[in-house]
Design an enzyme around this catalytic site. Structure first.
Site, PDB file in Angstrom:
ATOM      1  CD  GLU A 180      -2.537  -1.244   2.676  1.00 24.58           C
ATOM      2  OE1 GLU A 180      -3.638  -1.799   2.712  1.00 24.58           O
ATOM      3  OE2 GLU A 180      -1.975  -0.761   3.689  1.00 24.58           O
ATOM      4  CB  ALA A 190       5.767  -7.124  15.757  1.00 22.93           C
ATOM      5  CB  THR A 209      -4.883 -11.635  15.870  1.00 20.96           C
ATOM      6  OG1 THR A 209      -6.100 -11.257  15.249  1.00 20.96           O
ATOM      7  CG2 THR A 209      -5.102 -11.800  17.365  1.00 20.96           C
ATOM      8  CG  ASP A 256      -4.695  -4.142   9.345  1.00 17.58           C
ATOM      9  OD1 ASP A 256      -4.975  -5.257   8.854  1.00 17.58           O
ATOM     10  OD2 ASP A 256      -3.555  -3.811   9.690  1.00 17.58           O
ATOM     11  CB  SER A 277      -7.492   1.457  15.101  1.00 18.36           C
ATOM     12  OG  SER A 277      -6.297   1.995  14.608  1.00 18.36           O
TER      13      SER A 277
END
Lengths: 351, 351
Positions: free
Chosen positions: B66, B149, B211, B237, B302
């Protein structure tokens, strides 16, 4: 296991401006223009494979900043490029650019490169590739209207790829013409500086226009264009910026890279959205005709398309493999355990 | 006049991964999270100034690449980011990123930066900034579902910005939970590893889900969510990737960054396109209400928006001014005479 120096995966080969210039000289400018044209032709011939989208442009009063992404399904590429006509007055480049290739399978970048030099090279290679398809057979002479940063590259590409032996130069600023003529001296072309556009096009079978005004301009008027010429119009490349009188467009057979983008940015923004145009890739693959008669006026309404940049980056990636003309850039965080980005950060403190 | 070394205009400050990690330690991770949250809040408060567009995504079977551009009219920024869930199995990061700022007036880049580390920091700062607005007053405990992470960054941001004192960790892979707990040891949080999501949410006022599966998953089921909690859903997302049962969405007041993008990529892709959502910037500016009752379930859906990256790059650009934590990168061709790109190339051969 706690390796603090960046791994190979984290290091992206970066071709700086200096390295790009060394690469061009290492290969030879005319050989590189031919090499770029070959890569561009290869990618145009597999046009339908590519993920294509008009560029993503951010316009301002001063100019435009654009991102030009594309992908062939295995490799993804994009170019960042700006266009700011007023920059020249402030000692800056009108156009600067850089680009990136990435592996589609992992998303990891595999090449970052300057593209100011490379864009000049690929634009010239594209123009000459198309002129080889469309210009009248045996063309020997190109008129080069607009003698800015792109003019020498155009001239040498037309020599290397189309066999042009003479260029006739004109610019509203005679200093630009002197600069171009001086740069081309000794490179195997007959260079003729001219004092008007009318003078420059005398005897030319190919007419290239490359001026930088961000406004509707008329660099070529209708009565200047006789039968049988090929017009290579590369300066009209954003909304509101054109170079040719509409009457010329109506007398020409028009060839474009990607109609969806050219109708927004090219000379044909002056025409009805349904005006017929032919896509270059279709001529290259034999699905459409190129020049069909000696008296036909062909027009390449060139705005520059993402696939050309993709091809150019692909070429550079291949060429630098056997050289040291790149820096390994610590662009990607690559912890030993991919989920342990924070651990990598903590360990860097202990180093 | 023939200056062969790159001029200042040609050199773009580059913040490598190593320099970014040094910068984080130089500032202090919690101070930097607070600093990033301040910059993000500042830019969210002037939301209407920005040139906004959904990200430009190139999807493949393996993942997505992206480009996320935005501009405030003076500075332009974009981020390159990939999302490849299968990368972890091959020892690669799921997400890597880099970003750029440029001057709108000239189009010249002014900062190139790694953004894998920086994205982890800005995502955590954004989550905590929003949780400070929406979480129940006096929240002390966060459940952290997904211990990859992003998990440590989320935990520290919730401590630094919202005053959280305990995190309860759960991941389907207990090794990830052990990694997260070990990394957070000694950093001022009570860390409780849990063996189920149900266990992790016990007593938590804030529930963060992060996740990485690229599929419709149900990390939280409806019966797990009691009254009064704030859900910070950051793992859903991209199209086809969600974490929450639809019933939770119907019981929640939903807050988003940029609805045009969230409806494509966020949890609300499971809902009707007209389902009401509130934009965070409107809560920050007082144009919309945040939490209005103790029993309300608030959900921050989000997905990450370009303005957050812009804010983060702007922060880094300010912070490196007084450090040497960058390399000057020879990214832009900058000839003495801007029209003389070819002359610059020729002179490089003579050098």
């Amino acid at each position: 296991m706690t390796n603090l120096s960046p791994s190979d995966k984290a290091l992206v080969p970066f071709v700086s401006v200096d390295h790009m210039m060394q690469l061009i000289h290492h290969i030879g400018i005319e050989d590189m223009l031919r090499g770029l044209a070959d890569y561009i032709e290869t990618d145009f011939r597999r046009w339908q494979l590519f993920d294509k989208t008009p560029r993503v442009a951010s316009h301002s009063a001063e100019g435009v900043i654009e991102l030009m992404p594309t992908s062939d399904g295995e490799v993804y590429g994009f170019k960042y490029v700006n266009g700011h006509p007023k920059n020249t007055a402030e000692g800056l480049q009108t156009v600067t650019a850089f680009g990136l290739l990435a592996d589609v399978g992992s998303g990891y970048p595999v090449l970052l490169s300057e593209m100011t030099m490379l864009t000049a090279m690929r634009t010239a290679a594209t123009s000459a590739l198309v002129a080889r398809l469309l210009a009248p057979k045996g063309a020997t002479t190109m008129a080069m209207i607009g003698n800015g940063a792109q003019s020498e590259f155009q001239s040498l590409a037309m020599k290397a790829i189309c066999g042009i032996s003479e260029v006739r130069l004109y610019d509203v600023d005679s200093a630009a013409t002197r600069k171009c003529a001086a740069n081309l001296a000794g490179l195997g072309l007959t260079v003729t500086p001219c004092t008007s556009a009318e003078d420059a096009i005398m005897g030319a079978q190919i007419i290239t226009t490359c001026t930088a005004d961000k406004q509707y301009a008329t660099i070529l008027t209708d009565n200047m264009i006789g039968a049988g010429v090929h017009i290579n119009a590369i300066g009209g490349d954003c909304p509101g910026k054109t170079e040719l009188a509409p009457a010329i467009l109506h007398r020409s057979d028009i060839f474009v890279e990607y109609p969806e983008q050219t109708r927004i940015e090219g000379e044909i923004q002056q025409l009805d959205a349904t005006h017929p145009v032919t896509e270059i890739w279709q001529v290259l693959t034999g699905q459409a005709e190129g020049r069909t008669s000696d008296r036909q006026i062909t027009l390449f309404d060139s705005v520059g398309f993402a696939i050309e940049d993709f091809s150019a980056l692909r070429y550079v990636r291949e060429q630098i493999r056997e050289t040291q003309l790149f820096h390994p850039l610590d662009l990607l965080a690559d912890p030993d355990d991919p989920r342990d980005l924070f651990g990598m950060l903590q360990r860097s403190l202990q180093a």
